[in-house]
Design a protein around this motif. Structure first.
Motif, PDB file in Angstrom:
ATOM      1  N   UNK A 216       0.821  -1.228   0.000  1.00  0.00           N
ATOM      2  CA  UNK A 216       0.000   0.000   0.000  1.00  0.00           C
ATOM      3  C   UNK A 216       0.847   1.267   0.000  1.00  0.00           C
ATOM      4  N   UNK A 217       2.101   1.161  -0.389  1.00  0.00           N
ATOM      5  CA  UNK A 217       3.020   2.297  -0.275  1.00  0.00           C
ATOM      6  C   UNK A 217       2.654   3.480  -1.166  1.00  0.00           C
ATOM      7  N   UNK A 218       1.764   3.280  -2.133  1.00  0.00           N
ATOM      8  CA  UNK A 218       1.324   4.395  -2.982  1.00  0.00           C
ATOM      9  C   UNK A 218       0.227   5.223  -2.317  1.00  0.00           C
ATOM     10  N   UNK A 219      -0.282   4.762  -1.161  1.00  0.00           N
ATOM     11  CA  UNK A 219      -1.360   5.458  -0.461  1.00  0.00           C
ATOM     12  C   UNK A 219      -0.775   6.340   0.634  1.00  0.00           C
ATOM     13  N   UNK A 220      -1.330   7.524   0.802  1.00  0.00           N
ATOM     14  CA  UNK A 220      -0.866   8.425   1.847  1.00  0.00           C
ATOM     15  C   UNK A 220      -0.936   7.811   3.230  1.00  0.00           C
TER      16      UNK A 220
END
Length: 232
Positions: free
Chosen positions: A98-102
């Protein structure tokens, strides 16, 4: 923020309908009748496969867009669509997924922690009460209301920025805080529209009654709206 509505009075008691002047009650009923006619079965835009993946998706959507969450979760849910699988996956791998999510680091921590708690306290099942849901890490009132509404078909209203804006702007129920608006909507929305009111108002705010430039010219509620700054 005081927790009171714009008129300065306390929020109405939850579950209690408020008596309105006949003309105002008719206007609010007409608003929801039109929204219902245009979209009889509104759906949320987060992708999920079961109550657990819905809960995780909503937790991940805090301060993020549904579109951004939907890009990250298919791979995550392919690996872990139950609390047991999420715990086995572990925080590091969840974080990577989920590293693309803030705020992904804190969200990964909460997702694994809430999965642990679901196993320990609820037999791996998502609970169906607000109090039990909000006891989970990373789950606030709005998240709980979304899960109760979508997964369990309870007539809850999760007041996000769109609902807060639309409800105050039309207005339907004015309030200085999300909880005041939530209580106000519960008090004035006709019973038969309560289940879907949440989705109708979110979608209307997201795509028509936008924050900076509302698209009043194509709004099906134009003649029912009292917003003074309506665009031509």
């Amino acid at each position: 923020m005081t927790g009171r509505n714009s008129a300065g009075s306390k929020s109405p008691a939850r579950g209690r309908k408020r008596a309105l002047p006949a003309a105002e009650a008719a206007r609010i009923a007409a608003i929801f009748a039109r929204l219902a006619e245009a979209n009889p079965e509104p759906k949320g835009e987060l992708r999920y496969t079961n109550p657990f993946t819905l809960l995780v998706a909503v937790v991940l959507s805090a301060q993020a867009t549904d579109a951004g969450v939907n890009k990250a979760t298919p791979a995550l849910f392919a690996l872990a669509d139950t609390p047991e699988k999420m715990v086995a996956l572990g925080e590091e791998r969840v974080r990577e997924a989920i590293k693309t999510i803030g705020l992904f680091r804190n969200k990964a921590k909460n997702v694994v922690a809430l999965s642990h708690m679901l196993i320990e306290r609820h037999g791996g099942k998502v609970p169906q009460t607000r109090d039990e849901l909000t006891a989970l890490p990373g789950v606030g009132r709005k998240t709980a209301n979304v899960v109760l509404n979508i997964a369990f078909h309870q007539p809850t209203i999760a007041v996000d920025t769109h609902i807060f804006r639309v409800s105050n702007r039309l207005p339907i129920a004015k309030g200085a805080t999300p909880e005041a608006v939530e209580a106000g909507l519960e008090a004035v929305v006709p019973e038969k529209y309560l289940l879907h009111a949440h989705h109708w108002l979110i979608l209307h705010g997201r795509y028509v009654c936008k924050a900076r430039k509302p698209e009043c010219a194509r709004c099906l509620l134009f003649d029912l709206c009292k917003f003074k700054q309506k665009t031509a």
